[in-house]
Motif scaffolding. Structure first.
Motif, short mmCIF file in Angstrom:
data_model
loop_
_atom_site.label_atom_id
_atom_site.label_comp_id
_atom_site.label_asym_id
_atom_site.label_seq_id
_atom_site.Cartn_x
_atom_site.Cartn_y
_atom_site.Cartn_z
N LYS A 1 12.72 -84.68 -129.64
CA LYS A 1 13.69 -85.60 -129.07
C LYS A 1 14.23 -85.12 -127.73
O LYS A 1 14.57 -85.94 -126.86
CB LYS A 1 14.85 -85.78 -130.06
N ILE A 2 14.33 -83.80 -127.53
CA ILE A 2 14.89 -83.30 -126.28
C ILE A 2 14.05 -83.71 -125.07
O ILE A 2 14.58 -83.91 -123.98
CB ILE A 2 15.06 -81.76 -126.31
N PHE A 3 12.74 -83.88 -125.27
CA PHE A 3 11.88 -84.33 -124.17
C PHE A 3 12.06 -85.82 -123.90
O PHE A 3 11.74 -86.30 -122.81
CB PHE A 3 10.42 -84.03 -124.49
N PRO B 1 13.75 -86.39 -119.89
CA PRO B 1 12.32 -86.41 -119.57
C PRO B 1 11.87 -85.28 -118.65
O PRO B 1 10.70 -84.89 -118.65
CB PRO B 1 12.12 -87.77 -118.89
N LEU B 2 12.80 -84.74 -117.85
CA LEU B 2 12.44 -83.67 -116.91
C LEU B 2 12.39 -82.29 -117.56
O LEU B 2 12.11 -81.31 -116.87
CB LEU B 2 13.44 -83.64 -115.75
N TYR B 3 12.66 -82.21 -118.85
CA TYR B 3 12.73 -80.90 -119.51
C TYR B 3 11.39 -80.16 -119.40
O TYR B 3 11.35 -78.94 -119.20
CB TYR B 3 13.13 -81.06 -120.98
N GLY B 4 10.27 -80.88 -119.54
CA GLY B 4 8.96 -80.25 -119.40
C GLY B 4 8.76 -79.68 -118.00
O GLY B 4 8.20 -78.60 -117.83
N ARG B 5 9.23 -80.42 -116.99
CA ARG B 5 9.14 -79.94 -115.60
C ARG B 5 9.98 -78.69 -115.42
O ARG B 5 9.58 -77.74 -114.73
CB ARG B 5 9.60 -81.04 -114.65
N TRP B 6 11.14 -78.64 -116.05
CA TRP B 6 12.00 -77.46 -115.93
C TRP B 6 11.38 -76.23 -116.58
O TRP B 6 11.55 -75.12 -116.11
CB TRP B 6 13.37 -77.76 -116.55
N TYR C 1 20.62 -80.89 -129.99
CA TYR C 1 19.62 -80.89 -128.92
C TYR C 1 19.74 -79.63 -128.06
O TYR C 1 18.72 -79.05 -127.65
CB TYR C 1 19.77 -82.12 -128.04
N MET C 2 20.96 -79.23 -127.77
CA MET C 2 21.16 -78.04 -126.94
C MET C 2 20.62 -76.79 -127.62
O MET C 2 19.99 -75.93 -126.98
CB MET C 2 22.64 -77.86 -126.59
N MET C 3 20.85 -76.67 -128.94
CA MET C 3 20.35 -75.50 -129.66
C MET C 3 18.82 -75.53 -129.75
O MET C 3 18.17 -74.49 -129.66
CB MET C 3 20.96 -75.45 -131.06
N ALA C 4 18.23 -76.71 -129.92
CA ALA C 4 16.77 -76.83 -129.94
C ALA C 4 16.20 -76.41 -128.59
O ALA C 4 15.19 -75.68 -128.52
CB ALA C 4 16.35 -78.25 -130.29
N ALA C 5 16.83 -76.86 -127.52
CA ALA C 5 16.37 -76.47 -126.18
C ALA C 5 16.55 -74.97 -125.95
O ALA C 5 15.71 -74.32 -125.32
CB ALA C 5 17.14 -77.26 -125.12
N SER C 6 17.64 -74.41 -126.48
CA SER C 6 17.88 -72.97 -126.33
C SER C 6 16.85 -72.15 -127.09
O SER C 6 16.39 -71.11 -126.61
CB SER C 6 19.29 -72.64 -126.83
#
Length: 297
Positions: free
Chosen positions: A81-83, A87-92, A263-268
């Motif tokens: 879901k975070i992507f 949407p730019l998370y993959g680019r980051w 979402y923040m913890m998943a991204a972390s």
């Protein structure tokens, strides 16, 4: 005497295990939050309700199928879901990999060359220049960040990979680390190479570098982890969202009124995985570097 040694060793293990558990608990808690859905469904009424991740006791049962976290079924959908949310998370992720990788390669090359020069070569005012470099470590980054930014503006490097990487391509800490390693490097190996007719360049690349892997691995770990977690310089030099790194991207999972902690913890967690892989890949060389630094002569 043996009983005292055994008791001391037991106490040491207890302290170390306790410290490890305390250190790992935040990561474990972050993982639990990352697999918790944003909303649950009441089986009686069918209504959706928000999940309180601060509830106590937390009502966690990881041995049940499916596992329960905070009273609801665990899910891995947050990692997908975070992507969708950002949407730019993959680019980051790619930006961060490129940034950390480029800095690591730059430090390995420049710091190793500089450290060897200050340790083994003779040139005018060598000790003066090295002392001057060390003195710069006492200057906080907050003092030089504005002049550094103004310099990048004049060169037209704002919002570019060059502006992100070039000012950080080498560092005094890496120079000092490699110099200390080369000071203890056996002179006999270099002298044997010179007797065989090898020049300084050939000696450096065929004799010195292969035996400097422990120190270079330690330098790679320090540099990669530092660049991966760097927040201040990317924040200063980039304003285009496509140039952001992961540390800056985490802010997009919170608003003025609400933070999407799941979402923040998943991204972390996704951000932490590469650092764990890097450390585990180089840990043996990292330990060897510590041993070689402790033994002089």
């Amino acid at each position: 005497m043996k009983s005292k040694i055994k008791l001391a060793r037991t106490i040491s293990y207890i302290i170390l295990i306790s410290y490890a558990l305390i250190s790992l608990f935040p990561f474990f808690w972050a993982f639990l939050v990352s697999i918790t859905p944003l909303n649950g469904i009441d089986p009686n009424t069918g209504e959706r309700f928000g999940i309180d991740i601060m509830q106590w006791p937390p009502n966690i049962n990881l041995f049940k199928i499916p596992p329960k976290v905070f009273g609801v079924n665990a899910t891995l959908k947050n990692y997908i879901k975070i992507f969708e949310v950002v949407p730019l998370y993959g680019r980051w992720i790619l930006n961060t990999i490129f940034y950390a990788g480029a800095l690591t390669i730059g430090h390995l090359i420049l710091d190793t060359l500089g450290g060897y020069a200050f340790a083994k070569l003779h040139f005018p005012f060598k000790n003066f220049w090295f002392s001057l470099f060390l003195a710069t470590m006492m200057i906080p980054f907050q003092v030089i960040m504005i002049p550094q930014y103004n310099l990048m503006v004049k060169f037209g490097l704002v919002n570019t990979y060059s502006g992100l990487i070039l000012p950080k391509l080498t560092g005094v800490f890496g120079l000092f680390l490699m110099r200390q390693f080369f000071l203890n490097f056996p002179k006999e190996l270099e002298e044997a190479a010179r007797i065989d007719g090898a020049g300084i360049i050939k000696t450096f690349f065929t004799i010195v570098i292969p035996n400097a892997k422990p120190a270079m691995s330690a330098l790679a770990i320090y540099t990669f982890l530092g660049a991966w977690n760097d927040f201040m310089w990317p924040l200063i030099i980039t304003s285009d969202k496509t140039m952001y790194t992961l540390t800056m991207g985490l802010n997009f999972f919170k608003t003025s009124y609400y933070t999407f902690w799941q979402y923040m913890m998943a991204a972390s967690i996704l951000m932490t995985i590469p650092m764990i892989i890097i450390f585990l890949s180089f840990q043996n060389q990292f330990i060897e570097s510590g041993k070689s630094s402790a033994i002089k002569g």
